[in-house]
Write an enzyme that holds these catalytic residues in place. Structure first.
Site, PDB file in Angstrom:
ATOM      1  N   GLY A  85      -3.255  34.259 -31.128  1.00 20.71           N
ATOM      2  CA  GLY A  85      -3.868  33.881 -32.384  1.00 20.71           C
ATOM      3  C   GLY A  85      -3.682  34.981 -33.419  1.00 20.71           C
ATOM      4  O   GLY A  85      -3.095  36.024 -33.160  1.00 20.71           O
ATOM      5  N   TRP A  90       1.228  45.406 -36.886  1.00 16.03           N
ATOM      6  CA  TRP A  90       2.221  46.397 -36.447  1.00 16.03           C
ATOM      7  C   TRP A  90       1.703  47.091 -35.211  1.00 16.03           C
ATOM      8  O   TRP A  90       0.502  47.337 -35.063  1.00 16.03           O
ATOM      9  CB  TRP A  90       2.457  47.430 -37.560  1.00 16.03           C
ATOM     10  CG  TRP A  90       3.283  48.613 -37.134  1.00 16.03           C
ATOM     11  CD1 TRP A  90       4.644  48.692 -37.094  1.00 16.03           C
ATOM     12  CD2 TRP A  90       2.806  49.890 -36.689  1.00 16.03           C
ATOM     13  NE1 TRP A  90       5.046  49.930 -36.632  1.00 16.03           N
ATOM     14  CE2 TRP A  90       3.933  50.687 -36.387  1.00 16.03           C
ATOM     15  CE3 TRP A  90       1.533  50.439 -36.509  1.00 16.03           C
ATOM     16  CZ2 TRP A  90       3.824  51.999 -35.914  1.00 16.03           C
ATOM     17  CZ3 TRP A  90       1.417  51.738 -36.040  1.00 16.03           C
ATOM     18  CH2 TRP A  90       2.561  52.511 -35.754  1.00 16.03           C
ATOM     19  N   ALA A 195      -7.450  46.034 -34.251  1.00 18.76           N
ATOM     20  CA  ALA A 195      -7.146  44.613 -34.412  1.00 18.76           C
ATOM     21  C   ALA A 195      -7.236  43.916 -33.057  1.00 18.76           C
ATOM     22  O   ALA A 195      -6.977  44.518 -32.012  1.00 18.76           O
ATOM     23  CB  ALA A 195      -5.747  44.437 -35.001  1.00 18.76           C
ATOM     24  N   CYS A 226      -2.637  41.382 -40.922  1.00 20.71           N
ATOM     25  CA  CYS A 226      -3.570  40.326 -40.513  1.00 20.71           C
ATOM     26  C   CYS A 226      -3.802  39.315 -41.625  1.00 20.71           C
ATOM     27  O   CYS A 226      -4.793  38.578 -41.603  1.00 20.71           O
ATOM     28  CB  CYS A 226      -4.894  40.916 -40.035  1.00 20.71           C
ATOM     29  SG  CYS A 226      -4.723  42.056 -38.654  1.00 20.71           S
TER      30      CYS A 226
END
Length: 271
Positions: A85, A90, A195, A226
């Site tokens: 998802g 990076w 993230a 994102c």
């Protein structure tokens, strides 16, 4: 590659760690993705316990299923499209990557799984003396910026006229370092420290988290990280004002992941 575990039998709920490679032994993304698939199949078959792969990647951009073309590098830099998802991000030197491969009860509660990963990373940051938080509607771990009316002006303009908020076609990748995601700390904006992007197949998780320890965050300036245009990125080193290498962070992350994942009792999603 090294493995650490509490010595539990295959199929048990105890978590083991596998260090795939760091530094000079950083693992190519495609190679690590293939290893994830192998471990995922073994976990589904109850041949192994819950397993977390920990590693560092050479520089690579990866794009989740929701990534828009307008968020990719403008110069045609290759991007690996993946089945997790989230959007584009990076990975690279100075970033600790974790792929927890866990069997969850069905129907699977994806949000609860993401929240547990966030909990472990929030606890890790707190142990380093850094206050982090969640941001509603945005997964991952964040350092909050100053209130909007207290932030410095950009390019001589008041924030009331911030083009990122008023111009749907504004692109930070074309507008100089004052808008770069890596400079969000200087602008006192919200900035993402870790993230999270996951996939769950056959009730077993894949992919996971990336925690910025001491990377070169200017790599993020070539994309829209994102898919978020009004915030940026940061690292433990940047926020703490000292070099914080992966080797220092790794045992802390392992401890808090184990505490959170083994202490919790995952419940099926309510239906």
């Amino acid at each position: 590659m090294t493995t650490s575990s509490p010595g539990s039998a295959p199929g048990s709920s105890a978590l083991r760690y596998i260090h795939l490679g760091f530094g000079a032994d950083a693992v190519d993304y495609e190679e690590a993705w293939q290893e994830q698939r192998r471990v995922h199949a073994a976990r589904f078959a109850d041949e192994i316990p819950d397993t977390c792969l920990l590693l560092e990647h050479p520089p690579v951009y990866t794009a989740g299923r929701r990534t828009a073309d307008s968020e990719r590098p403008l110069d045609g830099t290759p991007v690996v499209d993946v089945d997790r998802g989230g959007k584009i991000t990076w990975h690279g030197p100075g970033q600790l990557v974790g792929y927890p491969i866990l069997k969850l009860p069905r129907p699977v509660d994806v949000i609860a799984h993401v929240r547990r990963l966030e909990d472990a990373l929030l606890l890790t940051c707190a142990e380093f003396g850094l206050e982090t938080t969640r941001v509603e509607g945005r997964s991952g771990v964040w350092v909050l910026g100053d209130p909007v009316d207290q932030r410095p002006a950009l390019g001589g303009l008041k924030l009331d006229f911030d083009p990122r908020l008023e111009d749907e076609e504004f692109d930070a990748r074309l507008n100089g370092p004052e808008y770069a995601p890596s400079n969000a700390g200087q602008r006192r904006e919200d900035r993402k420290l870790a993230a999270i992007g996951v996939r769950i197949a056959k009730g077993v998780t894949m992919h996971g988290f990336s925690l910025n320890c001491n990377p070169d965050n200017t790599w993020f300036d070539r994309i829209v990280p994102c898919g978020i245009r009004d915030a940026g990125v940061t690292s433990l080193s940047e926020e703490l004002g000292r070099d914080v290498p992966i080797a220092e962070v790794l045992p802390v992350v392992e401890r808090h992941l184990r505490e959170v994942l083994e202490a919790s009792v995952p419940l099926p999603r309510a239906v």
